[in-house]
Motif scaffolding. Structure first.
Motif, short mmCIF file in Angstrom:
data_model
loop_
_atom_site.label_atom_id
_atom_site.label_comp_id
_atom_site.label_asym_id
_atom_site.label_seq_id
_atom_site.Cartn_x
_atom_site.Cartn_y
_atom_site.Cartn_z
N ALA A 539 0.83 -1.21 0.00
CA ALA A 539 0.00 0.00 0.00
C ALA A 539 0.86 1.26 0.00
O ALA A 539 0.56 2.24 -0.68
CB ALA A 539 -0.93 -0.01 1.21
N ALA A 544 -1.02 4.51 -1.56
CA ALA A 544 -2.38 4.46 -1.03
C ALA A 544 -2.36 3.76 0.33
O ALA A 544 -2.86 2.63 0.47
CB ALA A 544 -3.31 3.73 -2.00
N GLU A 547 -5.62 2.22 1.71
CA GLU A 547 -6.33 1.20 0.92
C GLU A 547 -5.90 -0.18 1.36
O GLU A 547 -5.17 -0.88 0.66
CB GLU A 547 -6.07 1.41 -0.57
CG GLU A 547 -6.53 2.75 -1.11
CD GLU A 547 -8.04 2.93 -0.96
OE1 GLU A 547 -8.78 1.93 -1.10
OE2 GLU A 547 -8.48 4.06 -0.70
#
Length: 662
Positions: A539, A544, A547
């Motif tokens: 991630a 991100a 996420e």
């Protein structure tokens, strides 16, 4: 009487208006710079040099010379100045290195009067610029410290090392040396950057180069780390670089105790001023005040103050031991001279010469001991003031702060107390050992009896119980000083031997899951944490970090492993090594309770794992090494007082905070 300083030693100044006299075997430049509480230059022009001789309270010579004088008025340097450095620099066209000269001598003296302290810079070699002395403010009073830190790359490297950016350092270097270039000396070959010739971090055990053939070497003691742990030193409070391979040393290593100060950006509010020290009685040093160091909060001030106490203790003991070594070596030399002189042998005066030499040695040692006792008394007085003021994260379990119910913390602390450090010169003077957070290095509590004289005297079962109790106390402290949802704790206890120590954690319901037992429990727990490390790494690489799958626990994870390697197969061992190496960067931290000898069946496979962990002992033991001045520090664990319910009370508060947050 003049105080003859050795490298690292400090001495109080009885006057704030002094002159610094420099005597050298060839022409030098004598410069002076001003620094803030973190040791950084107070500005891009905070250097007095022949082209700009004066700063507030400072005036340096306008020439190259072998006899120079710097005038200092410490009352006039300004409140922002906490450090004045005296620099010696080889001029362009002069000698190529300090090692080619007679050792420079510096004296701090009353104006046109008697000397207060003196220092001879020995052991220099390839250096072209040297920080010779520091005058520094400590608890409202000024002291002088013998430094002797050299830079083979010259003045530019020195300025860069104390906080001046590359172009600014080059510009100021050219300005400082340009004023003496009118005699036909050119600046073309002058180095203006590079690294110092002394180590700038702490060597981890694996960084030391092998000596001689590749034969097995004895295991070195653990190094007290800097970045992410107790001090760093390391030393120490922006943060000190993590331990790594040391720079090439052209001369003998020098003591470098740079505070790990947080660097302030232009958008941050100014740092609050520390509390002024109370006025001292005439002839006595200022009374200590808790929180008199710099920092953005009281916790940070106290952390930096503890750091200062640690480095002061290290330095004053190093100076004492150095003075004793010097006295012993001089005694040996004088005894050899007496025995080799035929007049002493034939005339019967040899006995008197030997008695004189021994008396001189005892006098030197007595002087050094008097200075040591003075410094230790000041530190003991400061410790008595600081210890009761420490917050829970830094405080002993016996501190009343643990009985105050202030609710769950709203933010993570700066550091965590692991125990106490002391030296044999004053074993009752204990300095808190604080581990910087987040934990960048795993912990290993050694429950084995080999390698420790203290552990050899204990019954095996008692030693193992003490080690596991210590691990539980660290886990409880970690949970108690963080917000309620910040940490999840997992336990691997394959054989169930730690059930008695783990009972308070199980009873309070603060574990993420029941302790993992048997080979299946080991496999399941390691697989879950390895998967979390992999997912968070992916991630982060993808940009991100939020996420993540919904079943991934977003809290930081602490894995407590008891009785390793019971229940571990080769795959589990590999996963454990992976968690130790990759886990801290993504919030997975390791706390092991193990006997290294019991894991010897895996051979050298596990050596990197042991070296990556900070070894602690459940009984007082001098196994922590200080690579600055080669002290062997005695570590004493901090455990709840016998019969106290402080651990249960802390767990009750943790459980209540978690219930309230749901």
């Amino acid at each position: 009487m003049t105080a003859e300083l050795v490298r690292g030693q400090n001495h109080p100044l009885s006057r704030n208006r002094v002159e610094i006299r420099v005597t050298a075997g060839a022409g030098l430049l004598a410069l002076a710079s001003t620094g803030d509480e973190g040791g950084r230059l107070t500005g891009p022009r905070a250097l007095a040099h022949p082209g700009a001789r004066a700063l507030p309270g400072l005036e340096v010579p306008d020439r190259v010379g072998d006899r120079l004088r710097i005038d200092v008025d410490l009352d006039a340097v300004g409140a922002a100045v906490h450090l004045v450095r005296v620099l010696l620099v080889l001029p362009p066209g002069g000698p190529a290195r300090f090692g080619a000269l007679a050792a420079p001598h510096l004296a701090v003296a009353e104006p046109e009067g008697a000397e207060l302290a003196a220092y001879t810079l020995t052991g220099l070699d390839a250096e072209r610029a040297v920080v010779a002395l520091e005058l520094y403010r400590r608890q409202g009073a000024w002291k002088v410290r013998a430094v002797g830190q050299g830079y083979a790359e010259g003045l530019g490297a020195l300025l860069a090392d104390v906080g001046l950016a590359g172009p600014d350092a080059a510009e100021l270097t050219a300005a400082a040396l340009g004023a003496v270039a009118s005699d036909g000396i050119t600046l073309a070959a002058l180095p203006t950057g590079g690294a110092p010739t002394v180590p700038r971090g702490l060597r981890a055990p694996q960084d030391a180069p092998p000596a001689g053939p590749a034969a097995p070497a004895p295991e070195p003691p653990d190094r007290i780390p800097v970045s992410g742990s107790p001090y760093a030193a390391g030393p120490g409070p922006a943060d000190t670089p993590a331990p790594g391979p040391a720079d090439t040393v052209a001369g003998p290593p020098t003591i470098d105790y740079a505070h790990p100060r947080r660097r302030r950006t232009s958008t941050e509010a100014p740092e609050p001023a520390p509390r002024p020290a109370p006025a001292a009685e005439p002839g006595r040093p200022p009374r200590p005040v808790a929180g008199d160091a710099s920092g953005w909060s009281m916790d940070e001030r106290l952390y930096n103050q503890v750091w200062g106490m640690f480095e002061d203790l290290a330095r004053t003991v190093a100076a004492y031991r150095s003075a004793v070594d010097f006295a012993d070596s001089r005694l040996d030399r004088e005894l050899d001279d007496a025995l080799s002189d035929p007049r002493h042998r034939l005339g019967g005066s040899g006995s008197a010469a030997r008695d004189t030499a021994r008396a001189r040695r005892e006098d030197l040692v007595a002087q050094a001991r008097a200075v040591l006792d003075r410094d230790l008394a000041q530190l003991a007085e400061e410790s008595e003031v600081v210890e009761p003021a420490l917050p829970a994260a830094y405080a002993r379990w016996g501190n009343p702060v643990w009985h105050a119910d202030g609710g769950a913390p709203q933010e993570a602390p700066l550091a965590l107390r692991l125990g106490d450090l002391s030296l044999p010169e004053r074993p009752d003077l204990r300095i808190p050992m604080l581990m910087r957070l987040p934990l960048e290095r795993g912990l290993w509590i050694d429950n084995g009896r080999t390698g420790s004289e203290a552990a050899m005297t204990m019954d095996t079962d008692r030693l193992r119980r003490a080690a596991m109790d210590m691990a539980v106390a660290h886990a409880v402290r970690l949970l108690a000083v963080h917000p309620a949802d910040r940490f999840s704790v997992h336990v691997i206890d394959a054989a169930g031997a730690g059930a008695a120590s783990l009972a308070p954690l199980v009873r309070a319901g603060v574990l993420a899951s029941p302790p993992a037992a048997g080979a299946a429990g080991v496999t399941r727990t390691l697989a879950e944490l390895t998967r979390r490390v992999d997912l968070v790494q992916m991630a982060l690489r993808a940009g991100a970090p939020d996420e993540l799958p919904p079943d991934v626990d977003r809290a930081d994870q602490l894995l407590v492993v008891h009785d390793f390697p019971h229940g571990f197969d080769d795959r589990a061992v590999t996963q454990l090594r992976y968690l130790a190496d990759e886990g801290p960067a993504v919030g997975v931290h390791l706390l092991m309770v193990a006997d290294r000898d019991e894991a010897s069946a895996y051979g050298p496979l596990l050596d990197p794992l042991w070296r990556s962990l900070l070894r602690l002992s459940p009984v007082p033991d001098n196994h922590l090494a200080d690579p600055w001045v080669q002290h062997a520090w005695t570590f004493a664990p901090d455990l709840p007082p016998q019969g106290s319910r402080v651990l249960d009370q802390a767990l009750d508060r943790i459980a209540a905070a978690r219930r309230g947050g749901r």
